[in-house]
Design a protein around this motif. Sequence first.
Motif, short mmCIF file in Angstrom:
data_model
loop_
_atom_site.label_atom_id
_atom_site.label_comp_id
_atom_site.label_asym_id
_atom_site.label_seq_id
_atom_site.Cartn_x
_atom_site.Cartn_y
_atom_site.Cartn_z
N LEU A 87 0.81 -1.23 0.00
CA LEU A 87 0.00 0.00 0.00
C LEU A 87 0.84 1.27 0.00
O LEU A 87 0.29 2.38 -0.01
CB LEU A 87 -0.93 0.00 1.23
N GLN A 88 2.15 1.14 0.00
CA GLN A 88 3.01 2.33 -0.01
C GLN A 88 3.00 2.98 -1.39
O GLN A 88 2.73 2.33 -2.42
CB GLN A 88 4.43 1.94 0.39
N ASN A 89 3.32 4.25 -1.42
CA ASN A 89 3.24 5.03 -2.66
C ASN A 89 4.08 4.42 -3.78
O ASN A 89 3.66 4.40 -4.94
CB ASN A 89 3.68 6.48 -2.41
N ALA A 90 5.25 3.93 -3.44
CA ALA A 90 6.19 3.47 -4.47
C ALA A 90 5.71 2.21 -5.19
O ALA A 90 6.15 1.92 -6.30
CB ALA A 90 7.56 3.21 -3.85
N ASN A 91 4.84 1.44 -4.56
CA ASN A 91 4.39 0.16 -5.13
C ASN A 91 5.59 -0.67 -5.58
O ASN A 91 5.66 -1.18 -6.69
CB ASN A 91 3.44 0.40 -6.31
N SER A 92 6.53 -0.81 -4.65
CA SER A 92 7.80 -1.46 -5.00
C SER A 92 7.64 -2.94 -5.33
O SER A 92 8.48 -3.51 -6.02
CB SER A 92 8.80 -1.30 -3.84
N THR A 93 6.57 -3.55 -4.84
CA THR A 93 6.36 -4.97 -5.15
C THR A 93 5.52 -5.18 -6.41
O THR A 93 5.20 -6.32 -6.76
CB THR A 93 5.68 -5.69 -3.97
N GLN A 94 5.18 -4.07 -7.06
CA GLN A 94 4.58 -4.13 -8.40
C GLN A 94 3.30 -4.98 -8.46
O GLN A 94 3.21 -6.00 -9.15
CB GLN A 94 5.60 -4.66 -9.41
N ILE A 95 2.28 -4.52 -7.73
CA ILE A 95 1.00 -5.20 -7.81
C ILE A 95 -0.02 -4.28 -8.47
O ILE A 95 0.14 -3.06 -8.52
CB ILE A 95 0.47 -5.60 -6.41
N GLU A 96 -1.06 -4.89 -9.00
CA GLU A 96 -2.17 -4.12 -9.55
C GLU A 96 -2.93 -3.46 -8.42
O GLU A 96 -3.22 -4.08 -7.39
CB GLU A 96 -3.10 -5.05 -10.33
N ARG A 97 -3.26 -2.15 -8.59
CA ARG A 97 -4.01 -1.43 -7.56
C ARG A 97 -5.03 -0.52 -8.23
O ARG A 97 -4.93 -0.21 -9.41
CB ARG A 97 -3.07 -0.57 -6.69
N ILE A 98 -6.03 -0.11 -7.44
CA ILE A 98 -6.93 0.96 -7.87
C ILE A 98 -6.60 2.18 -7.04
O ILE A 98 -6.72 2.16 -5.80
CB ILE A 98 -8.40 0.55 -7.71
N GLU A 99 -6.14 3.22 -7.71
CA GLU A 99 -5.71 4.44 -7.05
C GLU A 99 -6.61 5.59 -7.50
O GLU A 99 -6.64 5.93 -8.69
CB GLU A 99 -4.24 4.74 -7.36
N ASN A 100 -7.35 6.15 -6.55
CA ASN A 100 -8.25 7.27 -6.84
C ASN A 100 -9.14 6.95 -8.05
O ASN A 100 -9.22 7.72 -9.00
CB ASN A 100 -7.45 8.55 -7.05
N ASN A 101 -9.74 5.78 -7.97
CA ASN A 101 -10.74 5.31 -8.96
C ASN A 101 -10.15 4.93 -10.32
O ASN A 101 -10.90 4.71 -11.26
CB ASN A 101 -11.84 6.37 -9.16
N LYS A 102 -8.84 4.84 -10.40
CA LYS A 102 -8.20 4.43 -11.65
C LYS A 102 -7.42 3.15 -11.44
O LYS A 102 -6.69 3.00 -10.45
CB LYS A 102 -7.27 5.53 -12.17
N ARG A 103 -7.58 2.22 -12.37
CA ARG A 103 -6.85 0.96 -12.29
C ARG A 103 -5.41 1.17 -12.72
O ARG A 103 -5.15 1.63 -13.84
CB ARG A 103 -7.53 -0.08 -13.20
N ILE A 104 -4.48 0.85 -11.85
CA ILE A 104 -3.06 1.03 -12.12
C ILE A 104 -2.40 -0.34 -12.22
O ILE A 104 -2.40 -1.12 -11.27
CB ILE A 104 -2.37 1.86 -11.00
N LEU A 105 -1.85 -0.63 -13.39
CA LEU A 105 -1.19 -1.92 -13.60
C LEU A 105 0.29 -1.80 -13.28
O LEU A 105 0.88 -0.73 -13.46
CB LEU A 105 -1.38 -2.36 -15.06
N PRO A 106 0.91 -2.89 -12.81
CA PRO A 106 2.34 -2.82 -12.49
C PRO A 106 3.19 -2.63 -13.73
O PRO A 106 2.80 -2.96 -14.82
CB PRO A 106 2.62 -4.19 -11.83
#
Length: 484
Positions: free
Chosen positions: A465-484
């Motif tokens: 859940l950290q900002n850097a997403n260092s482990t490169q997982i798919e997340r939804i950030e502020n309603n947008k799907r963010i792919l690693p």
Amino acid sequence: MMLQSNITELDTFVANAVDGHKYLQKLSRHDRAELMYTIASHIEALGEELILTAQEETNLPQARLNGEKARTIHQWRLYADVTASGVLLDARIDNGEGKNDIRKYNVGLGPVVVFGASNFPFAFSTAGGDTASAIGAGCSVIYKEHSAHPRTSRIMAKAIYDALQAFGAPNSVFGYISGSSHEVGQTLVAHPNVKAVAFTGSYQGGMALFKIGANRPEPIPVFAEMGSLNPVIALPAYVIANKENFAKEYIASLTLGCGQFCTNPGLLFLVKNEDSEHLKQFLKEELAAVSVNHMLHAGIRKSYDAAIQLLNATKEATVVGQSSADSEFPSAIVYTVSAEDFVANKQLQEEVFGPCGIIVECDSINQMEETIATLGGQLTITFAATKDDVQANSSLIELVKDKCGRLLFNGMPTGVEVVYAMQHGGIFPSSTDSRFTSVGPDAMKRFLRPISFQNWPDDLLPVELQNANSTQIERIENNKRILP
């Protein structure tokens, strides 16, 4: 960590499982996946002793057991892949328009009690999908041995313990309880440190455990798969064109594994006409030619024979055909009843665990729809149909969607693939929670819960859940799907 059935030692046993859960929660998801790969490799290394022991205990042929072993290994590796990917964490971050920084992901519930199934000594037992999915979710497992194949189960348990040692994990990750005591199983479900239960078996057994879980001071989920009639609905245009092939497919599915599958097609709905009479003749011929094997154990055979005796004594049920039978092998048999009698006689709507089918003959599609509306929930429902059949019967299709977890267009329901899209769980009473599956990577969702972190410093958050997403997982950030 094996325990002979002993009520007085259960508190210590469950306390160890709590420690095992804490250990798994501290592992990174990649390390947890590596542990699962290690368990898969140790199962793969099991040799002839496993297969011969399972064959002796279950009467299943070696080819079936080798296939089931391969499926079990595949489950562990697939679930490990998904665990490593982080996709089931469902990571969510909202720190834009709102006043607060809120982040959420999934964590394991806690120790999970797994009850083994009689009909799958590998894939639904000690090292089966429930155990694999619980560990994938980061939950320790307490496995309650099934009395149908104890020696097989202990061979599998040793493979798990050997894998834990090879990996460097504590034995508390997996606990094994031997013996057939129902009291031990019930006490485990009621134990305050147990957080979920997985069960595959009878309606009576599943509901008994479900009620214990629901009536605890802290209720817990009991994910019970409790059987199904798995209706096949053969519509008129399809029957006209496919009578002979359909009869072969249906009887092959009905008798596969001596009918001892939870997806066995125990009901066949037909519109009564000249074509359905021809189909029944083909079914009779297939039954006369089919051969069946031993049942899993003497208890199941006794229950099957008793159910057939009841059906034979039921005046509404007429035998269409059956295979030869003797004291060694059961008889595969198909009955026919009218739709009116099927609705009126609740005994005809009870699952017969074995190679037994009931044809429900309807005077019209409308009567078929009315009859199917009286059914409880099912794991599967199959349409033997053409596209024209489906398009002409939209209300029937919509009705059936609300009755099952998996809806088939032609083919047969036996054969449950271990894939993401599989739904092996149905509407009650086939299972206790239709939102979940016990097969495929989504089975891990049963043992996860969400937790939100609000306004935490970035470096104190879980790494996913950290900002850097260092482990490169798919997340939804502020309603947008963010792919690693």
